[in-house]
Design an enzyme around this catalytic site. Structure first.
Site, PDB file in Angstrom:
ATOM      1  N   ASP A   7      -9.889 -21.588  11.096  1.00  0.00           N
ATOM      2  CA  ASP A   7      -9.961 -22.742  10.193  1.00  0.00           C
ATOM      3  C   ASP A   7     -10.225 -22.202   8.781  1.00  0.00           C
ATOM      4  O   ASP A   7     -10.707 -21.077   8.623  1.00  0.00           O
ATOM      5  CB  ASP A   7     -11.122 -23.627  10.680  1.00  0.00           C
ATOM      6  N   LEU A   8      -9.909 -22.974   7.749  1.00  0.00           N
ATOM      7  CA  LEU A   8     -10.184 -22.493   6.377  1.00  0.00           C
ATOM      8  C   LEU A   8     -11.519 -23.014   5.824  1.00  0.00           C
ATOM      9  O   LEU A   8     -12.485 -22.272   5.740  1.00  0.00           O
ATOM     10  CB  LEU A   8      -9.031 -22.875   5.429  1.00  0.00           C
ATOM     11  N   THR A  41      -5.535 -25.324   9.669  1.00  0.00           N
ATOM     12  CA  THR A  41      -6.323 -26.042   8.665  1.00  0.00           C
ATOM     13  C   THR A  41      -5.924 -27.510   8.517  1.00  0.00           C
ATOM     14  O   THR A  41      -4.816 -27.896   8.904  1.00  0.00           O
ATOM     15  CB  THR A  41      -6.159 -25.323   7.285  1.00  0.00           C
ATOM     16  N   GLY A  42      -6.824 -28.291   7.948  1.00  0.00           N
ATOM     17  CA  GLY A  42      -6.496 -29.672   7.590  1.00  0.00           C
ATOM     18  C   GLY A  42      -5.755 -29.715   6.263  1.00  0.00           C
ATOM     19  O   GLY A  42      -5.185 -30.733   5.886  1.00  0.00           O
TER      20      GLY A  42
HETATM   21 CA    CA Z   1     -13.376 -26.738   8.448  1.00  0.00          CA
END
Ligand code: CA
Length: 287
Positions: A7-8, A41-42
């Site tokens: 995840d970022l 990532t989102g």
């Molecule tokens: Ca996150």
């Protein structure tokens, strides 16, 4: 061959939206060892790509919570858009009820021109209700949100629908907890939508057909890799779907207790290079 999904925000990135030298070195070390490092990532693909480019990293990217999958070379091989009428219903409701929101397409992030003022007004309201609250910290969180690439400011909701766009994700953000709850209550049972969160003050909404976990499964299949030999590192609710799919799930030290409780391991925080530490620990036991 092993796969690591990262995840970022709150994970690879520190609180200034940067990838530390230690994390860059650890990711390069893993790649040199033949490990496939995947970013999940989102954030929008173009935004994630610009973050990676700044530090000279390249990796396959699962963007907007699984709505896009790009290869290391930048080719998009999967895109799951939301139904336009569903986006319309959602965004019109958000607009009408004065929520801050962002609408992600494959090329831009649309947000109303007045939306940032709206958040600052919320901040004043929260401060008024609770004078002891540290609003500087909240301001930093808002600024981190505004640090994304690709914003396009719109005058009206209708501007979104004047042209055809693939709508990939909608984000809403509020400092008022009851406002967030009201939103969740309204849309949680919508059969077309999945609602996740990547932080205390937001919800991210995308098609029910995808998630970080579903996209990771697709990508691993394309790469000929098994998630039996995979590790995922993350800090929020939008990482749960990938934690469920991989053999080794790692929660960041800054993750909340709910996330820590479902993971096999807990590493240091995003300010202490938790990702680098998890990569080196894994390499000691597994590679
Ligand atoms: Ca996150």
């Amino acid at each position: 061959m092993f796969l690591i999904a990262l995840d970022l925000d709150g994970t690879v990135l520190n609180n200034r939206n940067e990838i530390s030298e230690e994390n860059v070195k650890a990711i390069e070390y893993a790649q040199q060892k033949g490990i496939e490092v995947v970013i999940a990532t989102g954030r929008a693909y173009f935004d994630a790509q610009s973050i990676l480019k700044k530090v000279g990293l390249s990796a396959p990217v699962i963007g907007t919570n699984g709505s896009t999958i790009h290869t290391k070379e930048g080719n998009c091989f999967s895109q799951v858009a939301m139904e336009e009428n569903v986006v319309k219903e959602l965004v019109e409701w958000l607009d009408q009820h004065q929520y801050y929101y962002e609408v992600f397409t494959d090329k831009e992030i649309f947000t109303p021109k007045n939306a940032r003022n709206l958040l600052m007004e919320e901040l004043d309201k929260v401060k008024h209700q609770n004078p002891t609250i540290n609003t500087n910290e909240l301001k930093e969180i808002a600024e981190r949100q505004f640090g994304q690439e690709g914003y396009v400011f719109i005058e009206n909701v209708s501007d979104l629908f004047s042209e055809k766009h693939p709508f990939l994700n909608v984000l809403t953000f509020s400092f008022e907890k009851n406002k967030l709850e009201k939103f969740f209550h309204k849309f949680q049972s919508n059969q077309y939508l999945t609602i996740v969160s990547s932080g205390e003050y937001n919800f991210e909404i995308h098609s029910r057909q995808t998630s970080k976990g579903i996209a990771l499964e697709n990508l691993s299949y394309k790469l000929g890799l098994s998630l039996e030999h995979a590790m995922a590192i993350g800090d929020s609710i939008n990482d749960l779907s990938m934690f469920e799919k991989v053999k080794y799930s790692v929660a960041m030290g800054n993750a909340n207790d709910k996330i820590k409780a479902v993971c096999n391991m807990i590493t240091e925080t995003n300010e202490e290079n938790g990702v680098a530490k998890a990569i080196y620990t894994l390499s000691l036991i597994h590679i």
